[in-house]
Design an enzyme around this catalytic site. Structure first.
Site, PDB file in Angstrom:
ATOM      1  CG  HIS A 181       1.399 -32.149   0.814  1.00  0.00           C
ATOM      2  ND1 HIS A 181       2.530 -31.805   1.521  1.00  0.00           N
ATOM      3  CD2 HIS A 181       1.838 -32.698  -0.358  1.00  0.00           C
ATOM      4  CE1 HIS A 181       3.599 -32.128   0.824  1.00  0.00           C
ATOM      5  NE2 HIS A 181       3.212 -32.660  -0.325  1.00  0.00           N
ATOM      6  CD  GLU A 200       1.440 -29.553   4.280  1.00  0.00           C
ATOM      7  OE1 GLU A 200       2.281 -30.350   3.816  1.00  0.00           O
ATOM      8  OE2 GLU A 200       1.387 -28.356   3.971  1.00  0.00           O
ATOM      9  CB  SER A 235       5.513 -32.089  -2.444  1.00  0.00           C
ATOM     10  OG  SER A 235       5.338 -33.310  -1.781  1.00  0.00           O
TER      11      SER A 235
END
Length: 307
Positions: free
Chosen positions: A269, A239, A144
């Site tokens: 995600h 995502e 991320s």
């Protein structure tokens, strides 16, 4: 691969949340609680340490590491998360590769906005190099926001004249603070975790008024990746940030970087966090471990042949 597993995780991530914007402390506590449910392998040991002036978690296989070091950057939108919340990821990478890892506790926004995180990650890399670690046995990895840091730390290292690591692995990286990817809109409602509003809120905390139109904030659209090491980018089709990955991969290929864009269908995600729960997570981490061992082995061989 299990459709039932994917459906179960999607439903879990869609569970009702408190109405209205949550405070930073609530965001951090909620993320800790979520990540505490992830499975950490029992074949590793962890030690608290420091790296480049910041706390870090040193993760090793029980039987001692082989040559290779993963410098890991946790996710959490630059606002929450820690080496502990990312331990399912670092732990499985260490267990599968046999390498050691340093997971950095970089400073978080809003208390420490851009460029604090990149300053910390670059300092950690400098510390590894200053300790005598050869860059040919170092890989950057992250998820991320931390996946974005794996890329931008490479940019910062190159700009500082430092040798680059042997490889970069990015899980669902955040790579575009301008939020111009089509998937920001086309995946709204399909993504079980993010909304544009939520991403922009934490993004604003990190930016603190900085212009997002710069390479260290939006490398997917603005960075020159010339000379980058081989990269593996893993992302899921559900995502909001999907196009961050696809555009960075295209830019990398255009300047001759060895890049693997690894897209898994119908997963959320940072789906790799669900190792031991989701088959696709275990398989993706196997691919990441293979990529890392191949690149580090190549680096070790090249280093030895140059001695």
């Amino acid at each position: 691969m299990s459709r039932e597993q994917r459906a179960r995780i999607d439903a879990m991530m869609r569970q009702p949340r408190p109405e209205g914007p949550r405070s930073v402390d609530e965001l951090r506590a909620g993320f800790r609680a979520l990540m505490a449910q992830m499975i950490v392998p029992d074949t590793i040991r962890t030690t608290r340490t420091t790296l480049g002036g910041r706390p870090a978690l040193h993760v090793e296989p029980h039987n001692g590491p082989r040559a290779g070091t993963i410098l890991y950057f946790h996710g959490g939108g630059f606002v929450f998360g820690s080496p502990e919340t990312a331990l399912s990821l670092t732990g499985h990478l260490v267990a599968k590769t046999g390498f050691e890892a340093y997971s950095l506790d970089y400073r978080l926004a809003p208390e420490h906005p851009y460029p604090a995180a990149i300053d910390d990650t670059l300092s950690a890399y400098r510390a590894l190099l200053d300790s005598g670690e050869d860059p040919s046995v170092i890989a950057f990895a992250g998820d991320s926001a931390g996946g974005g840091l794996a890329v931008t730390t490479c940019l910062a290292a190159r700009d500082a004249g430092l040798p680059l690591p042997a490889a970069v692995v990015a899980f669902s990286p955040g790579l575009d603070a301008t939020r111009t990817g089509e998937s920001m809109d086309t995946k709204e409602g399909i993504d079980p975790i993010f909304t544009r509003e939520a991403v922009e809120r934490t993004g604003a905390m990190y930016l603190a008024g900085a212009d997002p139109h710069q390479p260290l904030l939006s490398p997917a659209v603005l960075a020159d990746l010339t000379g980058f090491p081989p990269m593996l980018i893993q992302v899921g089709t559900n995502e909001l940030l999907l196009d961050d990955s696809t555009r960075l991969a295209a830019h990398a290929r255009a300047v001759g970087v060895d890049v693997i864009l690894d897209i898994t269908a119908d997963v959320p995600h940072v789906f790799q966090s669900f190792a031991g729960i989701l088959d696709e997570a275990d398989e993706a981490l196997d691919r990441a471990a293979l990529f890392l061992t191949q690149r580090i082995r190549a680096g070790c061989t090249a280093h030895r042949s140059g001695d």
